[in-house]
Design a protein around this motif. Structure first.
Motif, PDB file in Angstrom:
ATOM      1  N   VAL A   1       0.847  -1.192   0.000  1.00 47.09           N
ATOM      2  CA  VAL A   1       0.000   0.000   0.000  1.00 47.09           C
ATOM      3  C   VAL A   1       0.884   1.244   0.000  1.00 47.09           C
ATOM      4  O   VAL A   1       1.800   1.370   0.822  1.00 47.09           O
ATOM      5  N   LEU A   2       0.591   2.157  -0.910  1.00 52.42           N
ATOM      6  CA  LEU A   2       1.295   3.436  -0.948  1.00 52.42           C
ATOM      7  C   LEU A   2       0.812   4.266   0.234  1.00 52.42           C
ATOM      8  O   LEU A   2      -0.372   4.588   0.337  1.00 52.42           O
ATOM      9  N   VAL A   3       1.727   4.591   1.157  1.00 49.67           N
ATOM     10  CA  VAL A   3       1.332   5.322   2.358  1.00 49.67           C
ATOM     11  C   VAL A   3       1.771   6.781   2.331  1.00 49.67           C
ATOM     12  O   VAL A   3       1.255   7.600   3.084  1.00 49.67           O
ATOM     13  N   ARG A   4       2.739   7.089   1.460  1.00 53.33           N
ATOM     14  CA  ARG A   4       3.191   8.471   1.355  1.00 53.33           C
ATOM     15  C   ARG A   4       3.875   8.669   0.020  1.00 53.33           C
ATOM     16  O   ARG A   4       4.572   7.778  -0.468  1.00 53.33           O
ATOM     17  N   SER A   5       3.692   9.837  -0.544  1.00 51.30           N
ATOM     18  CA  SER A   5       4.326  10.185  -1.799  1.00 51.30           C
ATOM     19  C   SER A   5       4.920  11.576  -1.663  1.00 51.30           C
ATOM     20  O   SER A   5       4.191  12.555  -1.521  1.00 51.30           O
ATOM     21  N   SER A   6       6.243  11.631  -1.650  1.00 51.24           N
ATOM     22  CA  SER A   6       6.928  12.920  -1.557  1.00 51.24           C
ATOM     23  C   SER A   6       8.119  12.858  -2.499  1.00 51.24           C
ATOM     24  O   SER A   6       7.938  12.656  -3.687  1.00 51.24           O
ATOM     25  N   ASP A   7       9.324  12.970  -1.958  1.00 47.03           N
ATOM     26  CA  ASP A   7      10.508  12.828  -2.796  1.00 47.03           C
ATOM     27  C   ASP A   7      10.712  11.378  -3.237  1.00 47.03           C
ATOM     28  O   ASP A   7      11.405  11.106  -4.209  1.00 47.03           O
ATOM     29  N   HIS A   8      10.110  10.438  -2.511  1.00 49.56           N
ATOM     30  CA  HIS A   8      10.099   9.013  -2.837  1.00 49.56           C
ATOM     31  C   HIS A   8       8.660   8.515  -2.680  1.00 49.56           C
ATOM     32  O   HIS A   8       7.817   9.206  -2.130  1.00 49.56           O
ATOM     33  N   TRP A   9       8.414   7.286  -3.143  1.00 47.79           N
ATOM     34  CA  TRP A   9       7.156   6.609  -2.840  1.00 47.79           C
ATOM     35  C   TRP A   9       7.427   5.699  -1.655  1.00 47.79           C
ATOM     36  O   TRP A   9       8.410   4.953  -1.639  1.00 47.79           O
ATOM     37  N   TYR A  10       6.569   5.712  -0.663  1.00 51.49           N
ATOM     38  CA  TYR A  10       6.717   4.888   0.533  1.00 51.49           C
ATOM     39  C   TYR A  10       5.593   3.863   0.557  1.00 51.49           C
ATOM     40  O   TYR A  10       4.417   4.225   0.504  1.00 51.49           O
ATOM     41  N   TYR A  11       5.965   2.588   0.658  1.00 55.79           N
ATOM     42  CA  TYR A  11       5.005   1.491   0.641  1.00 55.79           C
ATOM     43  C   TYR A  11       5.089   0.693   1.930  1.00 55.79           C
ATOM     44  O   TYR A  11       6.161   0.576   2.537  1.00 55.79           O
ATOM     45  N   GLU A  12       3.948   0.106   2.318  1.00 53.52           N
ATOM     46  CA  GLU A  12       3.875  -0.802   3.468  1.00 53.52           C
ATOM     47  C   GLU A  12       3.119  -2.054   3.070  1.00 53.52           C
ATOM     48  O   GLU A  12       2.229  -2.006   2.225  1.00 53.52           O
TER      49      GLU A  12
END
Length: 74
Positions: A18-29
């Protein structure tokens, strides 16, 4: 062939992360059945290869799979 950040992003999207944050990178959990939460971040430079040492750490500590399992799940 070394993976690219785009391969890692595709792996996450295809395998229930699940994409939990999108900023300078994509963060998945990804939450495993026993409750363990796995986390990884993916560079937006999707066309660039992941450096070998970083790739080995991602597999072992973040995805907790083998390289063979990674490629088979794409």
């Amino acid at each position: 062939m070394p993976p690219k950040f785009g391969d890692l992003k595709r792996y996450c999207e295809k395998n229930g992360w699940v994409l939990v944050r999108s900023s300078d990178h994509w963060y998945y959990e990804n939450v495993l059945a026993e409750g363990t939460v796995l986390r990884t971040k993916v560079s937006r430079a999707v066309h660039k290869e992941i450096p070998k040492q970083l790739w080995q750490r991602i597999l072992k500590k973040q995805l907790k799979i083998t390289e063979k399992e990674f490629w088979e799940s794409l």
